[in-house]
Design an enzyme around this catalytic site. Structure first.
Site, PDB file in Angstrom:
ATOM      1  N   TYR A 175       0.671  -1.323   0.344  1.00 42.41           N
ATOM      2  CA  TYR A 175      -0.222   0.065  -0.395  1.00 42.41           C
ATOM      3  C   TYR A 175       1.053   1.243  -0.150  1.00 42.41           C
ATOM      4  CZ  TYR A 175       1.433   0.535   4.774  1.00 42.41           C
ATOM      5  OH  TYR A 175       1.332   0.603   6.332  1.00 42.41           O
ATOM      6  N   CYS A 176       0.459   2.261  -0.342  1.00 41.67           N
ATOM      7  CA  CYS A 176       0.248   3.648   0.153  1.00 41.67           C
ATOM      8  C   CYS A 176       0.433   4.124  -0.140  1.00 41.67           C
ATOM      9  CB  CYS A 176       1.756   3.863  -1.793  1.00 41.67           C
ATOM     10  SG  CYS A 176       0.361   4.275  -3.005  1.00 41.67           S
ATOM     11  N   THR A 177      -0.140   6.106  -0.358  1.00 43.62           N
ATOM     12  CA  THR A 177      -0.541   7.428   0.636  1.00 43.62           C
ATOM     13  C   THR A 177      -2.274   6.897  -0.765  1.00 43.62           C
ATOM     14  OG1 THR A 177       0.925   8.541   0.603  1.00 43.62           O
ATOM     15  CG2 THR A 177      -1.185   9.658   0.521  1.00 43.62           C
TER      16      THR A 177
END
Ligand SMILES: [Zn+2]
Length: 320
Positions: A175-177
């Site tokens: 995941y990331c932002t």
């Protein structure tokens, strides 16, 4: 109240320069502020304005052929967290410094609800935070591997080492932002031989809206003047510590020594104590900005930014 949106779309743009000029003219006319990158592979942006302005922007963008169906991550803010509008062309929408990384070859999307189900299942997986360490430090999913990198383009090197530590048949969650970094990084992991690669669709920001932040600890770093936004309104306790006082904190400032300018976690107490600097050495520097407690937490606009490759150049310019 204002709205702040974060979005991207990979869709070929034949003439990025012309597209960019037209897009910039539209945005200026509309009066939105933010940061938009346009390249042959598509568009990546974050911007803010009144709800009316943002709605008009979305309508405009999504009616351009090939740019329908964009997943806009939307937040509200009491102010527009950008000083100006920056709309420019770039070779890579997100700088991994590798050519030919095609998101079509990336991992499978997990919608926030599915993501939560996997996290709550007995299934064995490795969970990777595809953000920089100063981002994961103040908030991340439970059990995530948080790479010690300061720039997204360090991830390919990081993967060279990580590769030897995790079996290729293991399920991968990442995941990331807002999702764009996973679009690229998942491709690299698949190239390396992992098969079961999954990415959180819409990133932490969409997850926060849809699932309320379950299994996420701390807050989320964002690349605008807010710097840090809540993920779980019921759990606002900082997970990081003030680098000066050692007490729980998750507010960031840039060191007031302009030669240092380090972005670091600092409480108000710590900022007063060290006059906005990261160390005693910086506090003694002749390049120290005067300390103004009222504005200490107003972000100084030249710090690490994965969007912003100009950062280091600009920093040098301002020092001269
Ligand atoms: Zn410093």
């Amino acid at each position: 109240m204002y709205e702040v949106i974060l979005y991207y779309k990979f869709n070929e743009i034949e003439d990025p320069e012309t597209f960019c000029e037209e897009h910039k003219a539209f945005c200026k006319e509309l009066g939105v502020k933010g940061r938009i990158y346009i390249g042959e592979e598509g568009i990546n942006g974050t911007l803010g304005g009144t709800p009316e302005q943002v709605t008009k922007y979305k309508e405009h963008l999504t009616t351009i052929p090939g740019f329908d169906g964009i997943d806009f991550k939307t937040d509200t803010s009491e102010y527009v967290p950008f000083a100006k509008l920056k709309c420019k062309t770039r070779d890579e929408l997100v700088a991994i410094h590798k050519e030919g990384v095609d998101p079509d070859d990336g991992g499978a999307y997990l919608e926030p609800e599915e993501w939560k189900q996997v996290m709550e299942s007995e299934e064995d997986y490795v969970l990777i935070d595809v953000r920089n360490d100063y981002e994961s430090k103040i908030g991340h999913f439970e059990g995530a591997v948080t790479p010690k990198v300061e720039n997204f383009y360090e991830f390919p090197d990081w993967l060279e080492e990580f590769e030897n530590k995790v079996d290729k048949d293991k399920k991968v969650l990442m995941y990331c932002t807002g999702g764009i970094r996973c679009e690229k990084f998942s491709v690299l992991m698949k190239e390396k031989g992992w098969d079961d690669v999954n990415q959180l669709h819409g990133g932490i920001l969409r997850y926060a809206h849809e699932e309320g932040g379950d299994h996420y600890k701390g807050k989320c770093f964002v690349f605008d003047d807010r710097l840090v936004v809540p993920v779980n309104e019921d759990d606002m306790d900082p997970i990081a510590e003030c680098e000066i006082t050692g007490k729980p904190a998750d507010t960031y400032i840039n060191c007031a020594n302009m030669e240092c300018n380090k972005l670091f976690v600092c409480s108000e107490e710590g900022a007063r104590k060290m006059e906005g600097c990261c160390s005693e050495e910086c506090r003694q520097s002749e390049y120290k900005r005067p300390f103004d407690p009222e504005n200490a937490f107003r972000p100084f606009r030249k710090w690490y930014n994965y969007f912003d490759e100009d950062f280091k150049e600009r920093e040098v310019e301002e020092k001269q």
